[in-house]
Write a protein that holds these residues in place. Structure first.
Motif, short mmCIF file in Angstrom:
data_model
loop_
_atom_site.label_atom_id
_atom_site.label_comp_id
_atom_site.label_asym_id
_atom_site.label_seq_id
_atom_site.Cartn_x
_atom_site.Cartn_y
_atom_site.Cartn_z
N GLY A 17 -16.35 72.71 29.05
CA GLY A 17 -16.79 72.66 30.45
C GLY A 17 -16.92 74.05 31.02
O GLY A 17 -15.94 74.78 31.07
N GLY A 18 -18.14 74.41 31.40
CA GLY A 18 -18.41 75.79 31.83
C GLY A 18 -18.61 75.93 33.33
O GLY A 18 -19.43 76.71 33.78
N ILE A 20 -16.56 76.59 37.19
CA ILE A 20 -15.72 77.71 37.62
C ILE A 20 -14.38 77.71 36.87
O ILE A 20 -13.88 78.77 36.50
CB ILE A 20 -15.54 77.72 39.17
N GLY A 22 -13.73 76.47 33.72
CA GLY A 22 -13.96 76.87 32.33
C GLY A 22 -14.27 78.36 32.21
O GLY A 22 -13.79 79.03 31.29
N VAL A 39 -17.88 75.73 25.74
CA VAL A 39 -18.86 74.68 25.47
C VAL A 39 -19.32 74.05 26.78
O VAL A 39 -18.49 73.66 27.62
CB VAL A 39 -18.22 73.58 24.57
N ARG A 41 -22.28 71.28 28.49
CA ARG A 41 -23.26 70.24 28.22
C ARG A 41 -24.68 70.64 28.66
O ARG A 41 -25.66 70.27 28.06
CB ARG A 41 -22.87 68.97 28.99
N ARG A 42 -24.74 71.36 29.77
CA ARG A 42 -26.04 71.70 30.33
C ARG A 42 -26.58 73.01 29.77
O ARG A 42 -25.90 73.68 29.00
CB ARG A 42 -25.94 71.80 31.85
N ALA A 43 -27.80 73.36 30.21
CA ALA A 43 -28.46 74.55 29.67
C ALA A 43 -27.93 75.85 30.27
O ALA A 43 -28.31 76.93 29.85
CB ALA A 43 -29.96 74.44 29.91
N ALA A 44 -27.08 75.75 31.29
CA ALA A 44 -26.50 76.96 31.90
C ALA A 44 -25.09 76.66 32.36
O ALA A 44 -24.76 75.52 32.66
CB ALA A 44 -27.35 77.40 33.10
N ILE A 45 -24.26 77.71 32.41
CA ILE A 45 -22.92 77.53 32.95
C ILE A 45 -22.99 77.60 34.49
O ILE A 45 -24.03 77.89 35.05
CB ILE A 45 -21.93 78.59 32.38
N GLY A 46 -21.88 77.32 35.14
CA GLY A 46 -21.88 77.40 36.62
C GLY A 46 -21.34 76.15 37.27
O GLY A 46 -20.68 76.21 38.30
N LYS A 48 -20.58 72.66 39.26
CA LYS A 48 -20.84 72.20 40.61
C LYS A 48 -20.89 73.36 41.62
O LYS A 48 -21.64 73.33 42.58
CB LYS A 48 -19.75 71.22 41.05
N MET A 49 -20.07 74.38 41.38
CA MET A 49 -20.01 75.46 42.36
C MET A 49 -21.36 76.14 42.54
O MET A 49 -21.71 76.60 43.63
CB MET A 49 -18.94 76.48 41.97
N ALA A 50 -22.15 76.18 41.45
CA ALA A 50 -23.47 76.81 41.52
C ALA A 50 -24.41 76.05 42.44
O ALA A 50 -25.43 76.57 42.88
CB ALA A 50 -24.06 76.91 40.12
N GLN A 51 -24.07 74.79 42.71
CA GLN A 51 -24.92 73.97 43.59
C GLN A 51 -24.55 74.13 45.06
O GLN A 51 -25.27 73.68 45.94
CB GLN A 51 -24.77 72.48 43.22
#
Lengths: 63, 920
Positions: A17-18, A20, A22, A39, A41-46, A48-51
């Motif tokens: 889980g990437g 905040i 992770g 690791v 799942r998505r194409a970028a880390i970040g 929920k916080m990135a949203q």
């Protein structure tokens, strides 16, 4: 918890889980001398916080 | 582990965006909560890491139907790879940390909220995107139905939280109250005269600085309504949302809003449950990882740890603390293998350089990002005419790996000794190019970047000729500066691999043990003659675990650990130094000594507020603080045995003018105590008089149980506090305004328990003074960043844990203590720290010791020293501590005598750049 350290102890950590959490765990483990597999799942880390737009209680930008 | 195919070679992709421009397939953008579209080949969000495209195989036309491949055709870097296959990897690791996060509750299909049916009912996550400048509306608050600007907005709290009817989530999601306040504040910022109302049951602003935030929101005119909204209905013609509610006077009000935001709760996503299953980790009935208060990042399986919302809903700072704690705990088991698998890059020795500059200029096309606007060929031609430039090259993508090899070879072949890259921003790419210089045997500081993309082609896209001229200006400026740069030697400071922990409460003990378990020597300093701190007064945690046996165990482990030097009856009286190299004077009962240490953890705890004179405290022998009550109750005191009725009064000393913060632990404690009293004697009456019940997270279960068992909860407002009177020799009357009956309610009681505030320990301020650490307005330690650095100070090498930071329960104090130790370990595990070489440098001939720079230095890195001058005179001048200096340059700007400058940014170098700018 203490157990016998055998020769086979691996100096690596898997972080699943990437978001905040992770990312912080990965940085701390790596900066303490351990190899990290981060690791995500998505194409970028970040995560929920990135949203998020801003964060409370300082109204700082989440990015 | 299975690795999904990305269909884009991340080594080759240069994120130019041409593929997405040409991709014909539009897809709902999950980043914007499906309020906008993206393409089937996409970057999840503009600032994504890695900044590389990916193909969404569920939506790609070629992968679905075998036709298209437009992206492949147009990609200038040849990065598209449709042959990419899923891979199954098998990793051998020493420990696992699970941090899969949360998903927000999906209110679709719940008739009462009408989400999915009424267009102007949105979730808070959608609201977050509407408020964001990078969101679907570029931050304009317009409603989905008709793009009308929102003038009246309502937030409905507890959607999918504290609700076993419409959801399966009995728990409180902990963050929604404060995020709703934030969204209402931001919305008011976006729309002038916006009317914003928040409909809530209990306002749970229990975090650090949250109470002030709540007060600020009230001051901004945000309307807070304590009530439950039963259901929403659309207004046919206008698509507004209509609903009814009962106000605080018991009157039914009908109202209408342009848009309604559902403050949705946090839940564990199905993918995370699957992860838990595969990892063999047990989840509780709320689908979160089960943990113990004394092992808050542990799981049911040894070697597997969890952090963040996976173990319960929580905010970002708590998540970040747990992440550092999980890293510390996971690596503790692997300490014998520290540095066994990590790799460090080797560089060739630095070549000596000639004084005569031989400058190479590399101009980047950045695909069409720069070359589409700027005439790069013309810029290159121009660069060739500049003094000392011996090589000019152009690259489609200067940042690609093969270009690094090219640059390295050119540096060697042409004997370059200065390099300019005219491309994008140094913020993201300077480290890469500096590595390339190092790989070529050049000092990494003989480098400068001209930003001809972000500051030129992007902002002057409509004026290509002017943009080309500006690119020439920027290159000329860089060339002028780079010629004057000199090689800067690397700076490394040694690290004393010993830790110091101040405060022997639960946080201090846990920190000290974590450091020792990682193999480091620790000094643990405690002011009193016992270990345990405030926890010695605690009976049990909110999860019901008894505190005393856990304290005994910690105490025994601390005392028996050979790496921990325990200093009881001791205080720190003086300290000096910086990260890796501190010296602290510990004054003990017999002698004082100076210890050298690399890091320090401040865990000096807090105190209980003494409510002298309030609610008959001190004058009645039947009015107690919560801690006194626990003790007497446990000891079987006669007054407790005889009592039938109890009244608990919340927020005594908290959430008031003098202490504008919530003490976080008292609501849960009162509910727990009330529940136990009720269980013991079901006929007795137990009342809790509260302002907002703040049983956040899974503590809500206790609140629900207490109500079921018949504990009576009565809400009071700050301006109408309850009154306690002595009416009979052994009984008291408590008067409180009843909001339902609209009349004062008088309760006869045998015992009154005051839920008193947690207040800062005065010793913390003294210590902060010694280590030059900041204290917040409430007297607690001030962290470096409220969200991202919750255990760090702005000064490197010093960390905080426990109640000295802010009020918190045992599990959170333990997590922070482990986090502080983890952060300290990241310093202690190296024997030296490498620092940037761009530091303030004193020009001895010019500095006359006027010390003006001393006052302005924000890092306290400058000190005044005496030096032997001519003819036996002592002169004073300043000295810079390189480890503390961050190279900000404030000293340079202040100095009237050119006596100090930042290496790499000298007056001469900057002047050359300015002159070059004006020479065009």
């Amino acid at each position: 918890m203490e157990w016998n350290m055998s020769e086979q102890v691996k100096g690596s950590v898997l972080i699943a889980g990437g978001g905040i959490a992770g990312m912080q765990a990965a940085l701390d483990a790596a900066n303490s001398g351990f190899y990290v597999y981060l690791v995500e799942r998505r194409a970028a880390i970040g995560g929920k916080m990135a949203q998020l737009d801003k964060t409370f209680p300082t109204n700082d930008c989440a990015m | 582990m299975s690795k999904h195919p990305r269909y884009v070679d991340t080594e080759k992709c240069i994120a130019c965006g041409l593929c997405a421009e040409k991709c014909p397939k539009k897809v709902d953008d999950e980043y914007n909560e499906e309020l906008s579209k993206r393409k089937a080949i996409y970057i999840p969000y503009p600032q994504a890491v890695p900044q590389k495209y990916a193909i969404d195989s569920d939506n790609c036309l070629y992968l679905k139907s075998g036709k298209c491949r437009a992206c492949e055709k147009f990609c200038p870097a040849g990065a598209i790879n449709f042959e990419d296959k899923p891979e199954t990897l098998s990793l051998d690791v020493g420990a696992i940390v699970l941090s899969p996060g949360f998903t927000t509750f999906d209110p679709t299909g719940i008739r009462t909220w009408g989400y999915g049916e009424f267009k102007n009912v949105i979730t808070s996550m959608e609201m977050e995107r509407l408020l964001s400048a990078s969101g679907p509306t570029e931050g304009h608050l317009i409603r989905p139905a008709d793009k009308k600007e929102v003038k009246r907005i309502a937030f409905i709290q507890c959607v999918g939280s504290r609700d076993l009817n419409k959801s399966h989530n009995g728990y409180c999601s902990s963050v929604c109250c404060t995020y709703a306040i934030k969204q209402a504040m931001m919305a008011k910022d976006h729309v002038k005269d916006l009317e914003a109302s928040i409909f809530f049951m209990d306002m749970r602003t229990h975090g650090k600085e949250f109470e002030r935030y709540y007060e600020r929101a009230k001051g901004l005119g945000i309307d807070f309504k304590r009530c439950r909204v039963h259901s929403l209905e659309p207004v046919k013609e206008t698509e507004d949302i209509y609903f009814r509610y009962i106000d605080d006077r018991g009157k039914q009000i009908e109202t209408q809003y342009d848009m309604v935001v559902l403050s949705v709760g946090l839940c564990t996503p199905p993918s995370a449950m699957e992860l838990a299953y595969h990892a063999g980790v047990e989840l509780n009935e709320d689908r979160f990882v089960e943990f113990s208060s004394f092992d808050p990042v542990g799981t049911s399986r040894p070697g597997v740890f969890s952090c963040g919302a996976f173990s319960g809903p929580k905010d970002i700072p708590q998540t970040v603390m747990e992440a550092s704690a999980a890293a510390a705990d996971a690596t503790r088991l692997l300490r014998s293998a520290r540095n066994s698998l990590t790799r460090t890059r080797e560089f060739p020795p630095e070549l000596p350089i000639d004084a005569e500059p031989r400058i190479g200029v590399f101009i980047c096309h950045c695909g069409t990002n720069i070359a589409g606007v700027v005439d790069v060929e013309k810029v290159a031609e121009y660069a060739r005419t500049l003094p000392n430039v011996v090589h000019v090259g152009r690259n489609l993508f200067t940042c690609s790996q093969d270009t690094q090899d090219t640059i390295k070879n050119i540096i060697k072949e042409k004997g370059l000794n200065r390099v300019v890259v005219a491309a994008c921003t140094p913020r993201t790419h300077e480290p890469l190019f500096r590595e390339t210089l190092k790989a070529a045997g050049l000092n990494e500081y003989l480098f400068d970047m001209a930003n001809i993309r972000n500051q030129d082609s992007w902002v002057h896209a409509g004026q290509p000729e002017m943009a080309t001229l500006k690119a020439m200006d920027l290159v000329r400026m860089s060339v002028a500066k780079v010629g004057l740069l000199s090689a800067l030697p690397g700076i490394a400071v040694p690290v004393n691999q010993t830790g110091l922990v101040i405060g022997g409460g639960i946080a201090g003990m846990v920190s000290a043990l974590e450091l020792a378990d990682h193999g480091f020597n620790v000094f643990l300093v405690e002011k009193s003659n016992v270990l345990g701190g405030q926890a010695r007064h605690l009976y049990r945690t909110w999860k019901g675990e008894p505190v005393e046996p856990a304290l005994h165990e910690l105490d025994a482990r601390v005392r028996s650990n050979p790496l921990i030097t325990l200093c009881l009856d001791s205080t720190v009286a003086a300290a000096e130094g910086f990260v890796g190299n501190f010296k602290s004077t510990i004054v003990g009962p017999k002698a004082s000594r100076v210890v050298e240490h690399g890091t320090a953890i401040i865990a000096t705890g807090a105190q209980g507020y003494v409510p002298e004179g309030e609610y008959l405290f001190g004058s009645s022998s039947r009015v107690f603080t919560a801690i006194e009550f626990d003790k007497l109750n446990m000891m079987g005191d006669r007054r407790m045995k005889e009592a039938k009725n109890y009244v608990f009064i919340q927020c005594v000393g908290s959430r008031c003018q003098e202490r504008m913060y919530c003490s976080r632990v008292c609501c849960t404690h009162s509910v727990q105590a009330a529940l136990e009293l009720k269980e013991k004697n079901p006929d007795g009456e137990v009342f809790i008089l509260y302002r907002d019940m703040r049983t956040y997270g899974r503590r809500e279960e206790l609140y629900r149980k207490a109500r079921e068992k018949g504990v009576v909860f009565i809400n009071y407002e700050a301006h109408q506090k309850p009154v306690v009177r002595a009416v009979e020799p052994r009984r008291m009357e408590v008067e409180v305004w009843d909001h339902i009956l609209h009349e004062p309610l008088r309760i006869l009681t045998d015992i009154v328990v005051l839920a008193t505030a947690v207040i800062p320990n005065p010793a913390t301020a003294e210590l902060a003074d010694i280590y030059k650490l900041p204290i917040d307005a409430d007297g607690f330690l001030q962290e470096a960043h409220a969200k991202l650095r919750p255990v760090d100070f702005a000064a490197d090498g010093i960390f905080m844990a426990g109640l000295a930071h802010c009020p918190k329960p045992v599990d959170e104090a333990v997590a922070q203590a482990k986090a502080a130790a983890g952060r300290a370990i990241s310093v202690l595990s190296s024997t030296s720290i490498n620092l940037e070489a761009t530091k303030a440098t004193v020009v001895e001939a010019n500095c006359d010791g006027c010390a003006m720079c001393l006052d302005v230095c924000p890092y306290k890195a400058i000190s005044l020293v005496s030096v032997q001058g001519t003819a036996g005179k002592l002169n004073s001048r300043v000295e810079v501590n390189l480890a503390q200096c961050k190279g900000c340059g404030v000293c340079q700007a202040t100095c009237p005598k050119d006596g100090i400058f930042v290496a790499g940014f000298s007056l001469e170098q900057i002047s050359a750049q300015v002159d070059a700018a004006l020479a065009g």
